[in-house]
Write a protein that holds these residues in place. Structure first.
Motif, PDB file in Angstrom:
ATOM      1  N   UNK A 346       0.856  -1.188   0.000  1.00  0.00           N
ATOM      2  CA  UNK A 346       0.000   0.000   0.000  1.00  0.00           C
ATOM      3  C   UNK A 346       0.891   1.238   0.000  1.00  0.00           C
ATOM      4  N   UNK A 347       0.580   2.223  -0.822  1.00  0.00           N
ATOM      5  CA  UNK A 347       1.430   3.411  -0.939  1.00  0.00           C
ATOM      6  C   UNK A 347       1.173   4.392   0.206  1.00  0.00           C
ATOM      7  N   UNK A 348       2.271   4.796   0.851  1.00  0.00           N
ATOM      8  CA  UNK A 348       2.231   5.860   1.857  1.00  0.00           C
ATOM      9  C   UNK A 348       3.061   7.029   1.329  1.00  0.00           C
ATOM     10  N   UNK A 349       2.603   8.231   1.576  1.00  0.00           N
ATOM     11  CA  UNK A 349       3.336   9.407   1.101  1.00  0.00           C
ATOM     12  C   UNK A 349       3.820  10.286   2.250  1.00  0.00           C
ATOM     13  N   UNK A 350       3.442   9.931   3.468  1.00  0.00           N
ATOM     14  CA  UNK A 350       3.892  10.678   4.642  1.00  0.00           C
ATOM     15  C   UNK A 350       3.836   9.763   5.864  1.00  0.00           C
ATOM     16  N   UNK A 351       4.386  10.252   6.952  1.00  0.00           N
ATOM     17  CA  UNK A 351       4.416   9.468   8.188  1.00  0.00           C
ATOM     18  C   UNK A 351       3.003   9.062   8.604  1.00  0.00           C
ATOM     19  N   UNK A 352       2.803   7.799   8.966  1.00  0.00           N
ATOM     20  CA  UNK A 352       1.463   7.382   9.381  1.00  0.00           C
ATOM     21  C   UNK A 352       1.051   8.047  10.682  1.00  0.00           C
ATOM     22  N   UNK A 353      -0.217   8.353  10.799  1.00  0.00           N
ATOM     23  CA  UNK A 353      -0.711   8.975  12.032  1.00  0.00           C
ATOM     24  C   UNK A 353      -0.514   8.033  13.214  1.00  0.00           C
ATOM     25  N   UNK A 354      -0.795   6.746  12.984  1.00  0.00           N
ATOM     26  CA  UNK A 354      -0.561   5.741  14.018  1.00  0.00           C
ATOM     27  C   UNK A 354       0.744   5.017  13.699  1.00  0.00           C
ATOM     28  N   UNK A 355       1.771   5.256  14.496  1.00  0.00           N
ATOM     29  CA  UNK A 355       3.029   4.543  14.296  1.00  0.00           C
ATOM     30  C   UNK A 355       2.816   3.047  14.534  1.00  0.00           C
ATOM     31  N   UNK A 356       3.519   2.245  13.749  1.00  0.00           N
ATOM     32  CA  UNK A 356       3.438   0.794  13.914  1.00  0.00           C
ATOM     33  C   UNK A 356       4.391   0.356  15.034  1.00  0.00           C
ATOM     34  N   UNK A 357       5.708   0.523  14.837  1.00  0.00           N
ATOM     35  CA  UNK A 357       6.704   0.282  15.878  1.00  0.00           C
ATOM     36  C   UNK A 357       7.312   1.618  16.305  1.00  0.00           C
ATOM     37  N   UNK A 358       8.398   1.489  17.118  1.00  0.00           N
ATOM     38  CA  UNK A 358       9.227   2.620  17.565  1.00  0.00           C
ATOM     39  C   UNK A 358       8.544   3.451  18.662  1.00  0.00           C
ATOM     40  N   UNK A 359       9.408   4.130  19.438  1.00  0.00           N
ATOM     41  CA  UNK A 359       8.952   4.832  20.634  1.00  0.00           C
ATOM     42  C   UNK A 359       9.299   6.312  20.601  1.00  0.00           C
ATOM     43  N   UNK A 360      10.520   6.628  20.121  1.00  0.00           N
ATOM     44  CA  UNK A 360      11.004   7.999  20.146  1.00  0.00           C
ATOM     45  C   UNK A 360      11.257   8.523  18.738  1.00  0.00           C
ATOM     46  N   UNK A 361      11.215   9.830  18.607  1.00  0.00           N
ATOM     47  CA  UNK A 361      11.648  10.488  17.385  1.00  0.00           C
ATOM     48  C   UNK A 361      13.168  10.662  17.437  1.00  0.00           C
ATOM     49  N   UNK A 362      13.820  10.970  16.317  1.00  0.00           N
ATOM     50  CA  UNK A 362      15.280  11.082  16.307  1.00  0.00           C
ATOM     51  C   UNK A 362      15.856  12.105  17.279  1.00  0.00           C
ATOM     52  N   UNK A 363      15.062  13.082  17.694  1.00  0.00           N
ATOM     53  CA  UNK A 363      15.556  14.067  18.660  1.00  0.00           C
ATOM     54  C   UNK A 363      15.309  13.634  20.100  1.00  0.00           C
ATOM     55  N   UNK A 364      14.770  12.427  20.288  1.00  0.00           N
ATOM     56  CA  UNK A 364      14.557  11.887  21.625  1.00  0.00           C
ATOM     57  C   UNK A 364      13.194  12.153  22.213  1.00  0.00           C
ATOM     58  N   UNK A 365      12.356  12.945  21.549  1.00  0.00           N
ATOM     59  CA  UNK A 365      11.013  13.200  22.069  1.00  0.00           C
ATOM     60  C   UNK A 365      10.118  11.993  21.794  1.00  0.00           C
ATOM     61  N   UNK A 366       9.241  11.656  22.719  1.00  0.00           N
ATOM     62  CA  UNK A 366       8.391  10.472  22.538  1.00  0.00           C
ATOM     63  C   UNK A 366       7.332  10.676  21.455  1.00  0.00           C
ATOM     64  N   UNK A 367       7.031   9.583  20.751  1.00  0.00           N
ATOM     65  CA  UNK A 367       5.877   9.602  19.857  1.00  0.00           C
ATOM     66  C   UNK A 367       4.609   9.827  20.681  1.00  0.00           C
ATOM     67  N   UNK A 368       4.526   9.148  21.843  1.00  0.00           N
ATOM     68  CA  UNK A 368       3.409   9.350  22.767  1.00  0.00           C
ATOM     69  C   UNK A 368       3.973   9.486  24.180  1.00  0.00           C
ATOM     70  N   UNK A 369       3.855  10.646  24.760  1.00  0.00           N
ATOM     71  CA  UNK A 369       4.398  10.886  26.088  1.00  0.00           C
ATOM     72  C   UNK A 369       3.749   9.970  27.125  1.00  0.00           C
ATOM     73  N   UNK A 370       2.440   9.790  27.042  1.00  0.00           N
ATOM     74  CA  UNK A 370       1.747   8.927  28.010  1.00  0.00           C
ATOM     75  C   UNK A 370       2.240   7.484  27.928  1.00  0.00           C
TER      76      UNK A 370
END
Length: 381
Positions: A346-370
């Motif tokens: 399936x074609x994606x053109x931008x970051x998915x609203x719901x992340x599949x895996x992973x916890x942090x962004x490259x700058x260390x901020x959480x995808x979901x703080x809670x």
């Protein structure tokens, strides 16, 4: 007098017979178990001396696959140090990391030097290491040197199998795989910073969606053969750490219908390891099923938000049953595992609203703080 003598002889005869039966039974049990496989008692003694093991499958955000992580030109200890510090702050105490035989064959001394550095960094933050020696997942055609750029918005688009598929098919070339496996294990077999040896990741996975058309028809048979040999190679060195290999599909319940791959992995591992990307109900069912093997249980991969397998739903199950919990992914980056599996079709053109895996962004901020707050809380509780 004769009667008393007869009774005495009868008692001695029965005792000898019982001893013989006990010997035969114990002999039968020992024949069924690899002589260097840990006993259930030893496995539990070791496991009960560990904290609750919680961590992640680790790949630096700057690497697209295990070759890019470890090759001299792209090995980034500064990135690793920063990201493992973040892992420690969350409460993680173990990371599962993938190695590759080609790196050993290219430059064994340099490869060991970089592994040394990685282990040193992990130890700085009280994180243990679980190396993976072989892997059946994703691209069967691995090659050294500059790695291809990731396909935009595609999950794990450049991850490679270990060994290369042509090496897997050519069993006469496996001496070099033995040299690799034994060379790595010999270096760290008495190192307390290396906690567990993961012999084979998802053996026999045929990667149907992405690479199924490139896989040999007898891949499962070849993977079983290599797994048996690799367990033997490593056990010859008698490492202080336990050995394991993952089961990931099919029936795991004891019985005649269990596959040969699953049977070997479950019955010959010192610690039972499974992977689960399903909802809490199925996860609980699988944990209870694996308890039949009476060994400590490790979940070497879990957490895929799109399938209902979240930290909030799954970690309480693992905590209740004291299952070691190692999720897939940490800092989103070149592996693009925040995109779902269906990004292959399936074609994606931008970051998915719901992340599949992973916890942090490259700058260390959480995808979901809670989510991060929940992980910290459940580990400390």
């Amino acid at each position: 007098m004769k009667f008393r003598r007869f009774c005495l002889l009868l008692v001695v005869s029965v005792a000898i017979s019982c001893l013989g039966n006990d010997y035969n039974n114990s002999e039968h049990k020992s024949q069924n178990r690899d002589p260097k496989q840990w006993s259930e008692k030893k496995a539990w003694q070791w496991y009960n001396n560990q904290p609750w093991l919680v961590g992640c499958n680790y790949l630096p955000s700057t690497a697209s696959n295990q070759l890019e992580m470890w090759q001299a030109d792209t090995f980034e200890p500064d990135t690793i140090e920063q990201e493992l510090e973040w892992a420690s702050e969350i409460g993680f105490n173990i990371v599962r990391v993938f190695l590759h035989n080609m790196l050993w064959e290219q430059d064994s001394k340099g490869f060991i030097k970089r592994i040394d550095k990685f282990i040193e960094i992990a130890d700085k933050f009280d994180i243990k290491v679980m190396p993976v020696l072989f892997d059946s997942c994703w691209n069967p055609y691995s090659s050294l040197g500059k790695q291809p750029e990731p396909k935009p918005h595609v999950h794990n688009s450049t991850w490679v199998q270990c060994p290369h598929i042509e090496t897997l098919k050519n069993t006469e070339s496996w001496d070099k795989l033995k040299a690799y496996a034994q060379g790595i294990v010999k270096q760290y077999k008495n190192d307390p910073r290396v906690l567990i040896w993961d012999i084979f990741n998802e053996p026999g996975n045929t990667n149907q969606t992405a690479y199924g058309h490139l896989e040999p028809d007898n891949k499962k048979e070849l993977a079983l053969q290599l797994m048996k040999k690799s367990f033997k190679w490593v056990r010859e060195l008698n490492p202080e750490q336990p050995l394991t290999a993952s089961v990931w599909e099919g029936n795991w319940k004891k019985g005649d219908d269990i596959s040969a791959l699953n049977k070997f992995a479950l019955e010959k591992s010192d610690l039972v390891q499974f992977h689960v990307y399903h909802n809490p109900e199925i996860t609980s069912k699988w944990v209870n099923m694996l308890k039949e093997y009476n060994r400590p249980i490790i979940c070497g991969e879990y957490m895929s938000r799109g399938t209902g397998n979240t930290f909030e739903d799954i970690l309480p199950i693992f905590k209740k049953h004291r299952v070691a919990a190692i999720n897939w992914g940490f800092v989103a980056g070149r592996s693009q595992t925040n995109y779902p599996w269906d990004s292959w079709t399936k074609e994606y053109t931008s970051e998915p609203e719901l992340w599949f895996h992973d916890i942090l962004r490259p700058d260390g901020t959480p995808y979901k703080q809670k989510e991060v707050e929940f992980i910290k809380k459940i580990i400390k509780r």
